[in-house]
Design a protein around this motif. Structure first.
Motif, short mmCIF file in Angstrom:
data_model
loop_
_atom_site.label_atom_id
_atom_site.label_comp_id
_atom_site.label_asym_id
_atom_site.label_seq_id
_atom_site.Cartn_x
_atom_site.Cartn_y
_atom_site.Cartn_z
N ARG A 110 -33.18 118.08 51.06
CA ARG A 110 -32.93 119.65 51.49
C ARG A 110 -31.38 119.61 50.90
O ARG A 110 -30.47 120.26 51.28
CB ARG A 110 -32.86 119.93 53.04
CG ARG A 110 -32.12 118.59 53.63
CD ARG A 110 -32.02 119.12 55.37
NE ARG A 110 -31.24 117.89 55.98
CZ ARG A 110 -30.05 117.75 56.11
NH1 ARG A 110 -29.15 118.74 55.59
NH2 ARG A 110 -29.54 116.77 56.77
N ARG A 152 -38.78 122.44 50.19
CA ARG A 152 -40.06 123.07 49.46
C ARG A 152 -39.69 124.49 49.01
O ARG A 152 -38.94 125.19 49.73
CB ARG A 152 -41.16 123.10 50.70
CG ARG A 152 -41.56 121.69 51.19
CD ARG A 152 -42.05 120.88 49.98
NE ARG A 152 -42.95 121.30 49.21
CZ ARG A 152 -44.42 121.49 49.50
NH1 ARG A 152 -44.75 120.82 50.62
NH2 ARG A 152 -45.20 121.88 48.76
N GLY A 153 -40.39 124.66 48.04
CA GLY A 153 -40.35 126.05 47.28
C GLY A 153 -39.00 126.23 46.45
O GLY A 153 -38.43 127.54 46.02
N GLY A 154 -38.19 125.01 46.15
CA GLY A 154 -36.90 125.03 45.66
C GLY A 154 -36.81 125.52 44.09
O GLY A 154 -35.50 125.47 43.79
N ASP A 156 -37.41 128.04 42.55
CA ASP A 156 -36.85 129.34 42.56
C ASP A 156 -35.25 129.26 42.49
O ASP A 156 -34.72 129.67 41.62
CB ASP A 156 -37.20 130.38 43.75
CG ASP A 156 -38.55 130.67 43.83
OD1 ASP A 156 -39.45 130.37 42.81
OD2 ASP A 156 -38.81 131.14 44.84
N THR A 157 -34.82 128.39 43.32
CA THR A 157 -33.51 128.28 43.58
C THR A 157 -32.70 127.48 42.28
O THR A 157 -31.87 127.64 41.71
CB THR A 157 -33.22 127.25 44.83
OG1 THR A 157 -33.27 128.15 46.00
CG2 THR A 157 -31.64 126.75 45.03
N SER A 207 -36.19 135.64 54.30
CA SER A 207 -35.73 134.51 55.42
C SER A 207 -36.77 134.94 56.67
O SER A 207 -37.11 134.13 57.47
CB SER A 207 -34.24 134.69 56.07
OG SER A 207 -33.56 134.76 54.89
N LYS A 211 -43.03 135.28 51.59
CA LYS A 211 -42.74 134.03 51.00
C LYS A 211 -42.53 133.98 49.53
O LYS A 211 -42.53 132.86 48.93
CB LYS A 211 -44.22 133.16 51.32
CG LYS A 211 -44.21 132.76 52.80
CD LYS A 211 -44.93 131.44 52.77
CE LYS A 211 -44.74 131.40 54.56
NZ LYS A 211 -45.30 132.43 55.37
N HIS A 214 -37.92 132.13 47.45
CA HIS A 214 -36.89 130.98 47.99
C HIS A 214 -35.77 131.81 48.69
O HIS A 214 -34.90 132.12 47.69
CB HIS A 214 -36.47 129.99 47.14
CG HIS A 214 -36.26 128.38 48.17
ND1 HIS A 214 -35.19 127.87 47.89
CD2 HIS A 214 -36.79 127.99 49.03
CE1 HIS A 214 -35.13 126.65 48.65
NE2 HIS A 214 -36.24 126.82 49.40
N ARG A 216 -32.63 130.75 49.10
CA ARG A 216 -31.44 130.28 48.61
C ARG A 216 -31.42 130.89 47.27
O ARG A 216 -30.18 131.00 46.71
CB ARG A 216 -31.51 128.78 48.59
CG ARG A 216 -31.11 128.32 49.85
CD ARG A 216 -31.55 126.75 50.22
NE ARG A 216 -30.81 125.61 49.20
CZ ARG A 216 -31.16 124.69 48.89
NH1 ARG A 216 -32.21 123.97 49.88
NH2 ARG A 216 -30.91 124.08 47.69
#
Ligand code: ASP
Ligand code: MG
Length: 610
Positions: A110, A152-154, A156-157, A207, A211, A214, A216
């Motif tokens: 994370r 997870r899904g990071g 995009d960040t 948030s 979905k 992301h 962040r």
């Protein structure tokens, strides 16, 4: 030459054919005269498969090894995409997060991004290469060069952070849906595409369970003003633009961890109206706020706490000049509400508090960082300020306090969060970003979200004195448990001379048991009452910058629920969001009813892969 960062998600690179289609699109973008940096996810459901493997070996896999494992998924994709580009005659080079220099904190599984080194990427761009970067991963800048992942899904960040660091012209997120939709089309087939959304609205929606992005990633886009567009990788349709206001200048060092709070806002011209002991049944909030809307009274924060016996407390704030009107409506409706429950012995009661102020901290960086709200409460406690009402959203925590405490509170918060000079008195109608003119001017509500992964915790009878919220949410923050929808009951019980209130809040369901256990210990230690857990809840929320200063939005939402006989267990609002907790089995029905009530339903249905 314009620079574009394109991110392709798992389904978009899910097979050889899809990877080839991605390479075609990248080539087309280059031919149109752009430099391109591509960020990719692992193919299809690769990451899920890797997680599953790990759990077949260990019930509690080591997080360092987990990062080592999960980061392999993206490494496969970058090599294949780069090869596919080369096959088309397009010079390309793949780079892992470490090779780029995506430096993160040392928190495995994370990690937040600290900074991104841009030299190598720029060098390859100057050689007219397309750079294909592994999303979701980074490296710690210790001698060890540990591999980290962003959660997870990071990816995009990763993409938006790269766009910020490279000062790209914009960032395109390619996915398997046509863009950002008014709600989840798997639950509401009439969900429609949104052309344009503000980053504040998107942050709330992301948030709250939408979905597509992301949270962040949205946070970085907002903080650095990165233009962001979410588009389908199957078509050339324009997708949804996420619009950010011009940001304040901000360093690219400590990219994701600097300054979780951007702003301290306050409004000294507020009054609070509480209605105690209204019946706990469908339709009550709808009646009250329906009447209030009819009288054209614009309410700001609304909270409804968990019920006690057969009744609820509802409180709301209004700007002081319209208090008289609000009070009259509340007083007129109180006996009507009571008559619904003839057997009720206790009477509904209207309580007015004048001379209250609202202080808020705002900033995208507080998402997933429970310590930020806790720090606000601790700061207020140290300044001797008692909190009368708390209302939270993903990007804002607001506390209603005594007017007399306002200057002290604001000064203390400025110091605690190192936020520049003392800002202006920001009254609600003027501060938020204005709704976009381009899209759906008909509805002040942009999107509706359902979160089925929350649980509700309530602690009975905690002392009503400065420092209580600080202690409670400080404990949760220490255990890294993020809290949403904090609500303090309005009803006060005096026990042994100490006034006490209930505090309720929602947490992610997977954290609920641990939170309950921890709080039970604390309750024993500090003499708080019972800690009650309810896991069978759903949270439905409406989001839209257009609801600011427009009476009647809350009423429409509550009426939609009442019409379907859905009881509201808890209400919390921020300027651009209204959330209701309902029974879990009514969540989907509630979502559908509200989506329809705001006229968001369209006639053609949007296909989404399962
Ligand atoms: N592959 C990673 C995941 O599935 C990162 C991503 O796809 O964004 O979570
Ligand atoms: Mg993804």
């Amino acid at each position: 030459m314009p620079l574009i960062v394109q991110k392709y998600g798992g389904t978009s690179v899910g097979s050889v054919e899809r990877i080839q289609a991605v390479a075609q699109r990248v080539c087309k973008t280059v031919k149109a005269g752009n430099s391109v940096v591509v960020v990719v996810s692992a193919m299809g459901k690769t990451t899920d498969g890797l997680v599953k493997l790990a759990y077949e070996i260990s019930t509690n896999p080591n997080s360092r090894e987990m990062d080592m494992l999960l980061s392999t998924g993206e490494q496969v994709t970058i090599a294949l995409v780069s090869m596919a580009l080369q096959e088309l005659g397009q010079p390309a080079i793949s780079l892992t997060g470490a090779q780029v220099g995506i430096v993160t904190e040392a928190a495995h599984t994370r990690a937040r991004i600290l900074h991104i080194e841009t030299e190598r990427v720029k060098r390859h761009l100057n050689q007219n290469k397309v750079i294909v970067v592994a999303g979701f991963q980074g490296i710690t800048r210790t001698e060890e060069l540990e591999i980290t992942t962003l959660g997870r899904g990071g990816s995009d960040t990763s993409a938006v952070a790269l766009a910020a660091a490279l000062r790209a012209d914009f960032c395109e997120i390619y996915t398997d849906v046509p863009g950002i939709l008014t709600t989840d089309p798997r639950l509401v087939p009439e969900a429609q595409l949104i052309d344009e959304i503000t980053s504040d609205e998107m942050l709330e929606l992301a948030s709250l369970g939408a979905k597509v992005l992301h949270p962040r990633a949205v946070e970085i886009a907002r903080n650095y003003g990165v233009p962001l567009v979410v588009r389908s990788s199957w078509t050339d349709d324009p997708g949804t633009w996420v619009i950010s206001p011009t940001p304040r200048p901000r360093s690219l060092v400590n990219l994701e961890i600097a300054r979780p709070v951007d702003d301290v806002e306050f409004d000294t011209d507020q009054a609070k109206v509480s209605m105690l002991r209204v019946p706990d049944k469908p339709g009550v909030a709808a009646r009250l706020f329906g009447e209030i809307a009819t009288q054209d009274v614009d309410v700001d924060l609304i909270i409804q706490s968990i019920h006690e016996g057969n009744t609820n407390d509802i409180a709301f704030t209004v700007r002081a000049p319209i208090l008289k009107r609000a009070e009259a409506v509340a007083a007129a409706i109180a006996p009507v509400l009571r008559s619904h429950k003839a057997a009720e012995t206790e009477e509904a009661e209207v309580m007015i508090q004048q001379n209250v102020a609202k202080v808020s901290i705002a900033g995208a960086g507080m998402i997933g960082r429970p310590g930020v709200a806790a720090k606000m409460f601790a700061t207020l406690a140290e300044a001797g300020v008692n909190i009368k009402m708390i209302s939270t959203s993903e990007v804002k925590v607001s506390c209603v306090i005594d007017n007399a405490d306002c200057d002290r509170a604001v000064a203390a918060l400025h110091t605690a969060f190192e936020v520049g000079e003392v800002g202006a008195d920001k009254s609600p109608p003027s501060s938020p970003s204005s709704p976009s003119s381009a899209s759906s001017p008909s509805s002040p509500v942009r999107g509706v979200a359902l979160d089925m992964n929350q649980a509700r915790l309530a602690i009975r009878q905690v002392p009503d004195r400065p420092g209580t919220a600080a202690k409670l949410f400080g404990l949760l923050a220490e255990h890294n448990i993020s809290v949403d929808m904090i609500i303090q009951s309005q009803r006060c019980h005096v026990i042994n001379g100490v006034p006490r209130r209930d505090i309720a809040f929602t947490v992610a369901r997977m954290d609920a048991q641990a939170a309950q256990q921890m709080l039970q210990q604390a309750a024993a230690e500090y003499g708080w009452g019972e800690v009650v857990l309810n896991s069978a809840i759903a949270k439905v929320s409406v989001v839209g910058a257009g609801m600011v200063g427009q009476p009647g939005i809350a009423a429409t939402m509550f009426e939609a629920l009442a019409h379907h006989q859905i009881n509201i267990q808890m209400i919390a609002t921020s300027e651009i969001k209204i959330s209701c907790v309902v029974a879990q089995e009514e969540g989907v029905k509630a979502l559908q009813a509200i989506h329809t009530a705001f006229g968001l339903a369209g006639s053609h249905s949007i296909q989404v892969p399962a």
